[in-house]
Design a protein around this motif. Structure first.
Motif, mmCIF file in Angstrom:
data_model
loop_
_atom_site.group_PDB
_atom_site.id
_atom_site.type_symbol
_atom_site.label_atom_id
_atom_site.label_comp_id
_atom_site.label_asym_id
_atom_site.label_seq_id
_atom_site.Cartn_x
_atom_site.Cartn_y
_atom_site.Cartn_z
ATOM 1 N N ALA A 198 0.701 -1.338 0.134
ATOM 2 C CA ALA A 198 0.262 -0.036 -0.023
ATOM 3 C C ALA A 198 0.794 1.280 -0.008
ATOM 4 N N ASP A 199 0.603 2.014 -1.000
ATOM 5 C CA ASP A 199 1.208 3.650 -0.984
ATOM 6 C C ASP A 199 0.438 4.455 -0.248
ATOM 7 N N VAL A 200 -1.030 4.039 0.148
ATOM 8 C CA VAL A 200 -1.812 4.804 1.000
ATOM 9 C C VAL A 200 -2.680 3.734 1.667
ATOM 10 N N LEU A 201 -2.654 3.566 2.824
ATOM 11 C CA LEU A 201 -3.251 2.694 3.618
ATOM 12 C C LEU A 201 -4.469 3.132 4.669
ATOM 13 N N VAL A 202 -5.712 2.787 4.439
ATOM 14 C CA VAL A 202 -6.725 3.103 5.264
ATOM 15 C C VAL A 202 -7.055 1.975 6.103
ATOM 16 N N ALA A 203 -6.883 2.008 7.426
ATOM 17 C CA ALA A 203 -7.215 1.021 8.210
ATOM 18 C C ALA A 203 -8.752 1.547 8.786
ATOM 19 N N ALA A 204 -9.657 0.504 8.493
ATOM 20 C CA ALA A 204 -11.079 0.704 9.388
ATOM 21 C C ALA A 204 -11.444 -0.546 9.723
#
Ligand code: NAP
Length: 277
Positions: free
Chosen positions: A198-204
């Motif tokens: 991931a270049d951009v990681l969203v943890a939800a």
């Protein structure tokens, strides 16, 4: 990425717009909150939302219903608020209880009052890139990324979680910004290796320190939307911050943005309904 400062600025702008509206239209924006039952966390969330709104000059109307309320009863309450011209935005606090058809309740919110972005209309508009209200936490995440100048085009964005209010919509917003989006969930096989790309990681996810710092790609942008008991996020902040290029803390990252976006969207809804913007 500091959500506190940005949220304060968004709230300040909303507050000024609410004061202006009061002068020009003789009325302030009004947010109706609907709470079913007395779950302590939900009671606290609703109280916080109302108090922030009131401090910003937004009127709040609160409806508290017993946990025994039926789907029909809840739909009737929300439909009445949808039809009330003095109410500009409606927030139904989730969860509403297992015996209630939550989707039916959400769908009773008129689309132009759906300031929490929970209806199918809002989700579709957001996914098509058409005007409408985004779900508040995903909308706040995008504002935070914009604030820090994160260019999303062509980046591999990995969203861990696919809930209707958070994971799914944030992925659609990232896709709308030309990121290449991968969704992960409880049935995903090989999650750590996907996270590592991931270049951009969203943890939800809603699991404390679920994502290890050692799985963060060096230089990645990490958005931790999780909020778990003990004020901890879904990412192990202490180990992740040494590898991430940018990272949101918990608390003080995504959390404050949610209420700021709710407030901004309520002001926008009122302006539209009062013919001011
Ligand atoms: P949710 O409805 O419980 O969804 C959790 C998601 O995580 C689901 O899609 C689930 O997958 C996935 N998941 C669970 N265990 C997993 C695992 N072992 N591996 C991979 N994925 C897994 O939660 P939510 O409402 O989206 O909230 C998520 C977190 O964000 C919570 O900590 C919540 O408190 C926080 N939150 C914060 C704000 C804010 O304002 N800051 C707002 C909303 C939520 P399945 O779909 O397969 O079950």
């Amino acid at each position: 990425m500091n959500g506190v400062d940005l949220a304060r600025r968004i709230t300040g702008t909303g507050s000024a717009a609410a004061a202006d509206m009061r002068e020009r239209a003789g009325t302030a924006p009004c947010l109706a909150t609907v709470l079913v039952g007395d779950d302590p966390a939900s009671v606290t969330y609703v109280r916080m939302k109302r108090s922030r709104c009131e401090k910003a000059g937004i009127l709040s109307r609160h409806v508290s219903l017993p946990s025994s309320v039926s789907t029909a009863g809840l739909v009737e309450t929300i439909s009445a608020l949808s039809a009330d011209p003095k109410v500009h935005g409606i927030l139904l606090q989730h969860p509403v209880g297992k015996h209630i058809d939550e989707r039916a309740a959400f769908e009773a919110i008129a689309p132009d009052k759906d300031v929490d972005g929970v209806t199918m209309h809002s989700f579709a508009a957001m996914s098509f890139g058409l005007p409408g209200f985004a779900s508040c936490t995903p909308g706040g995440i995008l504002r935070l990324l914009d604030e820090y100048g994160v260019d999303l085009a062509g980046k591999h964005a990995v969203v861990v979680g696919r809930s209707a209010i958070l994971g799914k919509p944030v992925g659609m917003l990232l896709l709308g910004r030309d990121a290449t989006v991968t969704y992960c969930h409880s049935r995903t096989v090989g999650l750590p290796s996907i996270v590592r790309e991931a270049d951009v990681l969203v943890a939800a996810v809603g699991r404390p320190r679920f994502i290890a710092g050692s799985d963060i790609k060096p230089g990645a942008v990490v958005v931790d939307a999780g909020y778990n008991p003990g004020n901890v996020g879904d990412v192990d902040f202490e180990t992740a911050r040494h590898r991430a290029g940018l990272i949101t803390p918990v608390p003080g990252g995504v959390g404050p943005m949610t209420i700021a976006v709710l407030l901004a969207q309520t002001v926008e809804a009122a302006a539209h309904q009062l013919g001011l913007g």
